[in-house]
Design an enzyme around this catalytic site. Structure first.
Site, PDB file in Angstrom:
ATOM      1  N   HIS A   1     149.267  21.328  65.275  1.00 63.95           N
ATOM      2  CA  HIS A   1     149.891  21.403  63.934  1.00 63.95           C
ATOM      3  C   HIS A   1     149.024  22.128  62.902  1.00 63.95           C
ATOM      4  O   HIS A   1     148.644  21.555  61.890  1.00 63.95           O
ATOM      5  CB  HIS A   1     150.287  20.013  63.423  1.00 63.95           C
ATOM      6  CG  HIS A   1     149.300  18.912  63.628  1.00 63.95           C
ATOM      7  ND1 HIS A   1     147.982  18.991  63.231  1.00 63.95           N
ATOM      8  CD2 HIS A   1     149.441  17.682  64.192  1.00 63.95           C
ATOM      9  CE1 HIS A   1     147.382  17.862  63.548  1.00 63.95           C
ATOM     10  NE2 HIS A   1     148.231  17.056  64.127  1.00 63.95           N
TER      11      HIS A   1
ATOM     12  N   HIS B   1     154.244  18.497  71.076  1.00 62.65           N
ATOM     13  CA  HIS B   1     153.572  17.487  70.230  1.00 62.65           C
ATOM     14  C   HIS B   1     154.614  16.575  69.593  1.00 62.65           C
ATOM     15  O   HIS B   1     155.263  16.958  68.621  1.00 62.65           O
ATOM     16  CB  HIS B   1     152.751  18.178  69.129  1.00 62.65           C
ATOM     17  CG  HIS B   1     151.923  17.231  68.323  1.00 62.65           C
ATOM     18  ND1 HIS B   1     150.568  17.410  68.128  1.00 62.65           N
ATOM     19  CD2 HIS B   1     152.228  16.091  67.656  1.00 62.65           C
ATOM     20  CE1 HIS B   1     150.093  16.423  67.393  1.00 62.65           C
ATOM     21  NE2 HIS B   1     151.093  15.613  67.076  1.00 62.65           N
TER      22      HIS B   1
ATOM     23  N   LYS C   1     143.931  13.578  73.828  1.00 62.71           N
ATOM     24  CA  LYS C   1     144.114  13.824  72.392  1.00 62.71           C
ATOM     25  C   LYS C   1     142.896  13.326  71.629  1.00 62.71           C
ATOM     26  O   LYS C   1     142.492  12.167  71.784  1.00 62.71           O
ATOM     27  CB  LYS C   1     145.364  13.096  71.893  1.00 62.71           C
ATOM     28  CG  LYS C   1     145.598  13.223  70.379  1.00 62.71           C
ATOM     29  CD  LYS C   1     145.867  14.659  69.955  1.00 62.71           C
ATOM     30  CE  LYS C   1     145.891  14.797  68.432  1.00 62.71           C
ATOM     31  NZ  LYS C   1     147.201  14.636  67.844  1.00 62.71           N
TER      32      LYS C   1
ATOM     33  N   HIS D   1     155.602  12.266  68.442  1.00 57.23           N
ATOM     34  CA  HIS D   1     155.339  10.828  68.332  1.00 57.23           C
ATOM     35  C   HIS D   1     156.646  10.114  68.637  1.00 57.23           C
ATOM     36  O   HIS D   1     157.592  10.208  67.855  1.00 57.23           O
ATOM     37  CB  HIS D   1     154.855  10.472  66.925  1.00 57.23           C
ATOM     38  CG  HIS D   1     153.572  11.149  66.573  1.00 57.23           C
ATOM     39  ND1 HIS D   1     152.335  10.593  66.840  1.00 57.23           N
ATOM     40  CD2 HIS D   1     153.325  12.370  66.029  1.00 57.23           C
ATOM     41  CE1 HIS D   1     151.392  11.439  66.450  1.00 57.23           C
ATOM     42  NE2 HIS D   1     151.965  12.525  65.966  1.00 57.23           N
TER      43      HIS D   1
ATOM     44  N   HIS E   1     143.467  16.984  66.713  1.00 57.90           N
ATOM     45  CA  HIS E   1     143.841  16.855  65.299  1.00 57.90           C
ATOM     46  C   HIS E   1     142.637  17.397  64.528  1.00 57.90           C
ATOM     47  O   HIS E   1     141.625  16.723  64.398  1.00 57.90           O
ATOM     48  CB  HIS E   1     144.136  15.396  64.931  1.00 57.90           C
ATOM     49  CG  HIS E   1     144.590  15.236  63.505  1.00 57.90           C
ATOM     50  ND1 HIS E   1     145.860  14.854  63.158  1.00 57.90           N
ATOM     51  CD2 HIS E   1     143.924  15.445  62.333  1.00 57.90           C
ATOM     52  CE1 HIS E   1     145.966  14.841  61.832  1.00 57.90           C
ATOM     53  NE2 HIS E   1     144.802  15.176  61.309  1.00 57.90           N
TER      54      HIS E   1
ATOM     55  N   ASP F   1     155.429  17.737  66.026  1.00 57.52           N
ATOM     56  CA  ASP F   1     154.768  16.605  65.371  1.00 57.52           C
ATOM     57  C   ASP F   1     155.794  15.687  64.704  1.00 57.52           C
ATOM     58  O   ASP F   1     155.496  15.077  63.670  1.00 57.52           O
ATOM     59  CB  ASP F   1     153.722  17.079  64.345  1.00 57.52           C
ATOM     60  CG  ASP F   1     152.734  15.980  63.986  1.00 57.52           C
ATOM     61  OD1 ASP F   1     152.645  14.974  64.710  1.00 57.52           O
ATOM     62  OD2 ASP F   1     152.053  16.129  62.953  1.00 57.52           O
TER      63      ASP F   1
END
Ligand code: DOR
Ligand code: ZN
Length: 344
Positions: free
Chosen positions: A174, A13, A99, A15, A136, A247
């Site tokens: 997460h 995971h 996602k 970004h 999420h 994350d």
């Protein structure tokens, strides 16, 4: 023990952003991890196979080739996404997973899903082709206390989705609560969870330690200490349902230190070292390799990495700020000295 050698890990995971931020940030992940599941919450989000291919090319161009890094792309689910598009991307080897962001749950999620139950036709297709759903897991409602959003999501949304789609492979991303640990433990083999480096270290007090601490603010927000302890136990348990996903979410220093600061912690530069520190504190360094390098590929049905990494035990001072050109970011563990350092 002065060195720690383990199979090269993956980050399930991340970004990586785009443009100048991608150029700055991507190599930190590529240096540590062989593969990473790349979040699609760009602006505009990655909703098509063509957009994912183009983004994957930009990521490959941004990392130094000697790392041998493989970005694994995800499709951003929207209310009107076409199951044919995501299935075509999965079958072509472009999309690894989808996602699900509940609309307005976090950074760049305005185009996310307004009613999860209206995506039944999409979940049905994903279940049929074996495409994982990454979630999420927070409800978004001003009526629900922000510290309860994950727990309420389990009850109102995830439980019912799992009942309707028992063969759908789901990663609850997460996780931040004891409730999620217990939920995942009790679920079928088709549900797993990622745990970040930062949720293993901070609790909610970190956001208010002598003043407001925007660099400890992320989503889902850190919870009470008892939840951190439950996450720590799950991470070191050796249960393959729990695996590494940082994350890492870089934001400019000025965007975090603002009257409406962005959510996200940039852990990529020190991720594996931070996990190692936590596992060592738990007396479980021997469990790190499973969590970091084995359980993720097993869930995603991908081969284990062949290479190895070595960490050395040496004082590792983390800078207060990391910068290049117009980018200035405060990394996770800024100003601290960590025990372990990844050797080049
Ligand atoms: O803290 C976070 N930052 N949580 C998320 O869910 C998104 C991420 C981001 O993209 O900045
Ligand atoms: Zn994220």
């Amino acid at each position: 023990m002065d060195t720690l050698t383990l199979r090269r890990p993956d980050d399930w995971h991340v970004h990586l952003r785009d443009g100048a931020m991608l150029e700055f940030a991507a190599d930190f992940t590529a240096r540590q991890f062989a593969r990473a599941i790349v979040m699609p919450n760009l602006s505009p989000p990655v909703t098509t196979v063509a957009a994912a291919r183009a983004y994957r090319d930009r990521i490959r161009a941004a990392v130094r080739p000697h790392h041998g890094f493989t970005p694994l792309m995800t499709a951003y689910l929207t209310d009107d996404i076409s199951p044919d598009e995501i299935a075509a991307g999965f079958e072509a080897g472009v999309f690894t997973a989808c996602k699900l962001y509940p609309a307005n749950a976090t950074t760049n999620s305005a185009a996310g899903v307004t009613d999860v139950f209206k995506l039944a036709h999409v979940f049905e297709r994903m279940q049929a082709i074996g495409m994982p759903l990454l979630i999420h897991g927070e409800v978004v409602s001003p009526d629900i206390d922000i510290f309860d959003r994950e727990k309420v999501f389990l009850e109102t949304t995830l439980g019912p989705v799992m009942k309707d789609f028992p063969e759908l492979r789901i990663v609850l991303e997460h996780i931040t609560t004891e409730d999620s640990v217990q939920f995942v433990e009790a679920g079928s083999e088709n549900i797993a969870a990622t745990i970040t480096a930062h949720h293993l270290r901070i609790d909610r007090n970190a956001m208010f330690d002598g003043g407001m601490r925007p660099h400890a603010y992320c989503l889902p927000v850190a919870k009470r200490r008892l939840h951190r302890e439950a996450l720590r136990k799950a991470a070191v348990s050796g249960n393959p349902k729990f695996f590494l996903g940082t994350d890492t979410a870089p934001h400019q220093k000025h965007d975090k230190e603002s009257s409406c600061g962005c959510a996200g912690i940039f852990s990529a530069p020190v991720a594996i070292e931070s996990y190692a520190q936590t596992f060592e504190e738990m007396g479980a360094l021997d469990r790190l390799e499973g969590f970091a390098s084995e359980f993720g590929p097993r869930f995603y049905k991908l081969p284990l990495n062949e290479g190895m990494i070595t960490l050395e035990r040496t004082g590792h001072a983390v800078p207060d700020v990391m910068e290049d050109a117009d980018i200035r970011i405060v990394p996770f563990h800024a100003g601290e000295t960590l025990t372990w350092r990844l050797m080049d």
